[in-house]
Scaffold this motif. Sequence first.
Motif, PDB file in Angstrom:
ATOM      1  N   ALA A   6      18.349  23.058 -13.448  1.00  0.00           N
ATOM      2  CA  ALA A   6      18.372  22.513 -12.084  1.00  0.00           C
ATOM      3  C   ALA A   6      17.294  23.160 -11.220  1.00  0.00           C
ATOM      4  CB  ALA A   6      19.754  22.703 -11.470  1.00  0.00           C
ATOM      5  N   GLN A   7      17.122  24.471 -11.330  1.00  0.00           N
ATOM      6  CA  GLN A   7      16.099  25.172 -10.557  1.00  0.00           C
ATOM      7  C   GLN A   7      14.711  24.641 -10.881  1.00  0.00           C
ATOM      8  OE1 GLN A   7      18.512  29.137 -11.320  1.00  0.00           O
ATOM      9  NE2 GLN A   7      16.410  29.617 -10.755  1.00  0.00           N
ATOM     10  N   ILE A   8      14.413  24.552 -12.161  1.00  0.00           N
ATOM     11  CA  ILE A   8      13.079  24.095 -12.578  1.00  0.00           C
ATOM     12  C   ILE A   8      12.883  22.632 -12.212  1.00  0.00           C
ATOM     13  CG2 ILE A   8      11.615  23.648 -14.595  1.00  0.00           C
ATOM     14  CD1 ILE A   8      12.857  26.281 -15.781  1.00  0.00           C
ATOM     15  N   GLY A   9      13.902  21.806 -12.420  1.00  0.00           N
ATOM     16  CA  GLY A   9      13.790  20.392 -12.063  1.00  0.00           C
ATOM     17  C   GLY A   9      13.498  20.195 -10.589  1.00  0.00           C
ATOM     18  N   ALA A  10      14.246  20.871  -9.728  1.00  0.00           N
ATOM     19  CA  ALA A  10      14.026  20.755  -8.280  1.00  0.00           C
ATOM     20  C   ALA A  10      12.651  21.292  -7.907  1.00  0.00           C
ATOM     21  CB  ALA A  10      15.118  21.504  -7.517  1.00  0.00           C
ATOM     22  N   ALA A  11      12.260  22.419  -8.488  1.00  0.00           N
ATOM     23  CA  ALA A  11      10.962  23.024  -8.169  1.00  0.00           C
ATOM     24  C   ALA A  11       9.803  22.119  -8.587  1.00  0.00           C
ATOM     25  CB  ALA A  11      10.841  24.393  -8.827  1.00  0.00           C
ATOM     26  N   VAL A  12       9.909  21.498  -9.746  1.00  0.00           N
ATOM     27  CA  VAL A  12       8.836  20.609 -10.223  1.00  0.00           C
ATOM     28  C   VAL A  12       8.680  19.403  -9.294  1.00  0.00           C
ATOM     29  CG1 VAL A  12       8.224  18.989 -12.086  1.00  0.00           C
ATOM     30  CG2 VAL A  12       8.878  21.335 -12.635  1.00  0.00           C
ATOM     31  N   ILE A  13       9.785  18.800  -8.920  1.00  0.00           N
ATOM     32  CA  ILE A  13       9.719  17.632  -8.022  1.00  0.00           C
ATOM     33  C   ILE A  13       9.134  18.037  -6.676  1.00  0.00           C
ATOM     34  CG2 ILE A  13      11.080  15.914  -6.763  1.00  0.00           C
ATOM     35  CD1 ILE A  13      13.046  15.992  -9.203  1.00  0.00           C
ATOM     36  N   LEU A  14       9.616  19.135  -6.111  1.00  0.00           N
ATOM     37  CA  LEU A  14       9.100  19.596  -4.820  1.00  0.00           C
ATOM     38  C   LEU A  14       7.617  19.948  -4.911  1.00  0.00           C
ATOM     39  CD1 LEU A  14      12.099  21.827  -3.712  1.00  0.00           C
ATOM     40  CD2 LEU A  14      11.308  19.757  -2.557  1.00  0.00           C
ATOM     41  N   ALA A  15       7.209  20.619  -5.980  1.00  0.00           N
ATOM     42  CA  ALA A  15       5.802  21.009  -6.137  1.00  0.00           C
ATOM     43  C   ALA A  15       4.900  19.790  -6.293  1.00  0.00           C
ATOM     44  CB  ALA A  15       5.651  21.946  -7.334  1.00  0.00           C
ATOM     45  N   GLN A  16       5.380  18.781  -6.988  1.00  0.00           N
ATOM     46  CA  GLN A  16       4.573  17.578  -7.214  1.00  0.00           C
ATOM     47  C   GLN A  16       4.252  16.871  -5.901  1.00  0.00           C
ATOM     48  OE1 GLN A  16       6.157  14.211  -6.988  1.00  0.00           O
ATOM     49  NE2 GLN A  16       4.160  13.321  -7.293  1.00  0.00           N
ATOM     50  N   THR A  17       5.162  16.914  -4.945  1.00  0.00           N
ATOM     51  CA  THR A  17       4.925  16.217  -3.677  1.00  0.00           C
ATOM     52  C   THR A  17       3.987  16.980  -2.752  1.00  0.00           C
ATOM     53  OG1 THR A  17       6.839  17.207  -2.567  1.00  0.00           O
ATOM     54  CG2 THR A  17       7.219  15.148  -3.784  1.00  0.00           C
ATOM     55  N   LEU A  18       3.750  18.259  -3.027  1.00  0.00           N
ATOM     56  CA  LEU A  18       2.881  19.061  -2.168  1.00  0.00           C
ATOM     57  C   LEU A  18       1.465  18.515  -2.111  1.00  0.00           C
ATOM     58  CD1 LEU A  18       4.013  22.687  -3.104  1.00  0.00           C
ATOM     59  CD2 LEU A  18       4.662  21.326  -1.109  1.00  0.00           C
ATOM     60  N   PHE A  19       0.957  18.039  -3.233  1.00  0.00           N
ATOM     61  CA  PHE A  19      -0.397  17.493  -3.276  1.00  0.00           C
ATOM     62  C   PHE A  19      -0.577  16.407  -2.212  1.00  0.00           C
ATOM     63  CE2 PHE A  19      -3.179  14.076  -4.729  1.00  0.00           C
ATOM     64  CZ  PHE A  19      -4.380  14.756  -4.839  1.00  0.00           C
ATOM     65  N   PHE A  20       0.393  15.516  -2.115  1.00  0.00           N
ATOM     66  CA  PHE A  20       0.286  14.398  -1.182  1.00  0.00           C
ATOM     67  C   PHE A  20       0.356  14.865   0.274  1.00  0.00           C
ATOM     68  CE2 PHE A  20       1.893  12.745  -5.166  1.00  0.00           C
ATOM     69  CZ  PHE A  20       0.998  11.725  -5.405  1.00  0.00           C
ATOM     70  N   LYS A  21       1.195  15.842   0.527  1.00  0.00           N
ATOM     71  CA  LYS A  21       1.312  16.347   1.904  1.00  0.00           C
ATOM     72  C   LYS A  21       0.068  17.115   2.323  1.00  0.00           C
ATOM     73  CE  LYS A  21       6.295  16.403   2.256  1.00  0.00           C
ATOM     74  NZ  LYS A  21       6.700  15.887   0.960  1.00  0.00           N
ATOM     75  N   PHE A  22      -0.425  17.979   1.449  1.00  0.00           N
ATOM     76  CA  PHE A  22      -1.558  18.828   1.820  1.00  0.00           C
ATOM     77  C   PHE A  22      -2.901  18.089   1.795  1.00  0.00           C
ATOM     78  CE2 PHE A  22       1.105  22.673   0.358  1.00  0.00           C
ATOM     79  CZ  PHE A  22       1.650  22.812   1.625  1.00  0.00           C
ATOM     80  N   THR A  23      -2.982  16.978   1.058  1.00  0.00           N
ATOM     81  CA  THR A  23      -4.232  16.209   1.054  1.00  0.00           C
ATOM     82  C   THR A  23      -4.200  15.054   2.049  1.00  0.00           C
ATOM     83  OG1 THR A  23      -3.492  14.764  -0.745  1.00  0.00           O
ATOM     84  CG2 THR A  23      -4.746  16.764  -1.363  1.00  0.00           C
ATOM     85  N   TRP A  24      -3.070  14.883   2.734  1.00  0.00           N
ATOM     86  CA  TRP A  24      -2.910  13.842   3.759  1.00  0.00           C
ATOM     87  C   TRP A  24      -3.170  12.465   3.145  1.00  0.00           C
ATOM     88  CZ3 TRP A  24      -0.082  13.436   7.691  1.00  0.00           C
ATOM     89  CH2 TRP A  24      -0.371  12.651   8.803  1.00  0.00           C
TER      90      TRP A  24
END
Length: 175
Positions: free
Chosen positions: A40-58
């Motif tokens: 569960a920890q790794i699954g949640a972390a992977v999903i959250l990390a994957q969305t960072l690219f979109f937020k930080f690159t606007w």
Amino acid sequence: MNTTQLHAAPVAMAADKSTPHQTPTAGALTGGRQLVSWIAQIGAAVILAQTLFFKFTWAPETQWIFDTKLHVGRAGATASGLMELLCVLLLLRARTAALGAVLALGVMGGAVLSHLAVLGLEVIDPTTGQGDGGLLFGLALLVSTLAAIVAWLRRADLPFIGPRLARLGSARRGG
């Protein structure tokens, strides 16, 4: 009590560090519970990390969500991304996973409410006009579920309230 017993008593007391209200720690998770927590920890972390690219690159979808619909602009997207990054870092350490899970529940709660109140279940890509089929909403629900599992399994590690929650859970099991 004789002299030998007096000298042996502190040694015996020092060796026995248990208390009646001692609660499990992250290290106390064993077997299936530990495996479920890490998945569960790794699954949640992977999903959250994957969305960072979109937020930080606007990215265009991020612009549509945070600027057009939520009216918080790039600063709102960046703040959201930083909170999610903090969740990822906390989730990937056993000692801080419970705190990361609770933080992720809060962040995803905001995402789910945004979808329900403002965005709708489907996010539109402004460059193509196509919807995501509810993917982002579904991912927010999935991360919420995974974070809830981690928070419950590692509840003893939560600052201030962890020991009480751990006793609550063990009282139900009769232990």
